[in-house]
Design a protein around this motif. Structure first.
Motif, PDB file in Angstrom:
ATOM      1  N   ASN A  98       2.950  -7.294   7.900  1.00  0.00           N
ATOM      2  CA  ASN A  98       3.362  -5.943   7.452  1.00  0.00           C
ATOM      3  C   ASN A  98       4.858  -5.892   7.707  1.00  0.00           C
ATOM      4  O   ASN A  98       5.630  -5.336   6.766  1.00  0.00           O
ATOM      5  N   ASP A 104     -11.872  -6.172   8.257  1.00  0.00           N
ATOM      6  CA  ASP A 104     -11.914  -6.802   6.739  1.00  0.00           C
ATOM      7  C   ASP A 104     -10.613  -6.661   6.053  1.00  0.00           C
ATOM      8  O   ASP A 104     -10.239  -7.648   5.394  1.00  0.00           O
ATOM      9  N   ASP A 105     -10.002  -5.369   6.215  1.00  0.00           N
ATOM     10  CA  ASP A 105      -9.020  -5.189   5.513  1.00  0.00           C
ATOM     11  C   ASP A 105      -7.753  -5.997   5.866  1.00  0.00           C
ATOM     12  O   ASP A 105      -7.127  -6.534   5.442  1.00  0.00           O
ATOM     13  N   LYS A 106      -7.805  -5.986   7.089  1.00  0.00           N
ATOM     14  CA  LYS A 106      -6.673  -6.799   8.086  1.00  0.00           C
ATOM     15  C   LYS A 106      -6.599  -8.450   7.518  1.00  0.00           C
ATOM     16  O   LYS A 106      -5.542  -8.823   7.323  1.00  0.00           O
ATOM     17  N   THR A 160       0.900  -1.205  -0.030  1.00  0.00           N
ATOM     18  CA  THR A 160      -0.142   0.024  -0.020  1.00  0.00           C
ATOM     19  C   THR A 160       0.894   1.198   0.150  1.00  0.00           C
ATOM     20  O   THR A 160       2.103   1.282   0.291  1.00  0.00           O
ATOM     21  N   PHE A 178      -7.061   0.674   9.824  1.00  0.00           N
ATOM     22  CA  PHE A 178      -7.484  -0.478   9.073  1.00  0.00           C
ATOM     23  C   PHE A 178      -8.762  -1.114   9.593  1.00  0.00           C
ATOM     24  O   PHE A 178      -8.476  -1.493  10.771  1.00  0.00           O
ATOM     25  N   SER A 179      -9.649  -1.269   8.746  1.00  0.00           N
ATOM     26  CA  SER A 179     -10.930  -2.330   9.387  1.00  0.00           C
ATOM     27  C   SER A 179     -10.357  -3.838   9.424  1.00  0.00           C
ATOM     28  O   SER A 179      -9.457  -4.173   9.030  1.00  0.00           O
ATOM     29  N   HIS A 238     -13.874 -13.566   8.642  1.00  0.00           N
ATOM     30  CA  HIS A 238     -13.719 -12.601   9.651  1.00  0.00           C
ATOM     31  C   HIS A 238     -14.104 -12.831  11.139  1.00  0.00           C
ATOM     32  O   HIS A 238     -14.672 -11.883  11.661  1.00  0.00           O
ATOM     33  N   SER A 260      -8.192  -9.606   4.900  1.00  0.00           N
ATOM     34  CA  SER A 260      -7.879  -9.698   3.489  1.00  0.00           C
ATOM     35  C   SER A 260      -6.388  -9.650   3.292  1.00  0.00           C
ATOM     36  O   SER A 260      -5.852 -10.595   2.377  1.00  0.00           O
ATOM     37  N   PHE A 261      -5.845  -8.830   3.827  1.00  0.00           N
ATOM     38  CA  PHE A 261      -4.174  -8.702   3.761  1.00  0.00           C
ATOM     39  C   PHE A 261      -3.625  -9.872   4.322  1.00  0.00           C
ATOM     40  O   PHE A 261      -2.647 -10.331   3.682  1.00  0.00           O
ATOM     41  N   TYR A 292      -1.323  -9.522  11.537  1.00  0.00           N
ATOM     42  CA  TYR A 292      -1.530  -8.155  10.636  1.00  0.00           C
ATOM     43  C   TYR A 292      -0.066  -7.676  11.011  1.00  0.00           C
ATOM     44  O   TYR A 292       0.649  -7.117   9.630  1.00  0.00           O
TER      45      TYR A 292
END
Length: 189
Positions: A107, A33-35, A2, A30-31, A92, A37-38, A103
């Motif tokens: 990262n 959902d974002d976490k 990102t 980050f939501s 989720h 999917s990442f 996460y």
């Protein structure tokens, strides 16, 4: 990667970086959902990379050495053990504390800071709880330090066998990311 990660990467390289602030921003900005999917995409990418490296060995499995068979077995075991995590991430429906730590690990691996990713893995696997040494209940009084053991510090990996297995698989994928990056300066794998 990102745009946020691209902006942070140079700071990590200089080691003049506030990790607590970075982790706070990652956790807040980050939501779920974002976490989810990442993490799911990162794990799948690491499995693809690992599988492509083992593809020639799998084709010639009968002629492989015992070391090659162990590598193939480890890959297959990792793929099998990480499926429950994939299901939790897809729904989720994962513990928020575990999600945040995974996460951070993903990262830090993406940014190439494997030492910090390893610290996060250890924090997730064994926790930060003060471990009682020796006999904790001698007599009628409770040990004074017992009150400092909070549930947020207790290791999640000890909760059940499924979590232990998928966290072990995360460690294997973390090792794949480190070897793929060619990071030999800090070998935490």
């Amino acid at each position: 990667m990102t745009k946020y990660q691209k902006n942070i990467a140079p700071s990590i390289a200089k080691r003049q970086f506030n990790y607590k602030k970075f982790e706070g921003q990652l956790a807040e900005n980050f939501s779920v959902d974002d976490k989810c999917s990442f993490i799911l995409r990162w794990c799948q990418a690491m499995l693809r990379i690992w599988g492509s490296k083992l593809a020639p060995l799998v084709k010639n499995e009968a002629a492989n050495s015992s070391e090659d068979k162990v590598k193939i077995g480890s890959f297959r075991q990792c793929r099998r053990h990480i499926k429950p995590l994939f299901e939790l991430l897809a729904k989720h429906d994962i513990n928020v504390e575990i999600l945040d730590e995974l996460y951070f690990i993903a990262n830090y691996c993406m940014l190439g800071d494997f030492q910090r990713a390893y610290e996060k893995y250890l924090e997730l696997a064994i926790g930060n709880a003060p471990w009682p040494m020796g006999v904790t209940m001698v007599g009628i009084h409770e040990r004074s330090g017992r009150t400092r053991i909070f549930t947020s510090q207790v290791a999640h990996i000890l909760n059940d066998e499924t979590q232990r297995k998928y966290l072990q698989s995360i460690k294997r994928l973390f090792s794949v990311a480190q070897t793929e990056a060619g990071d030999k300066s800090v070998n935490v794998a």
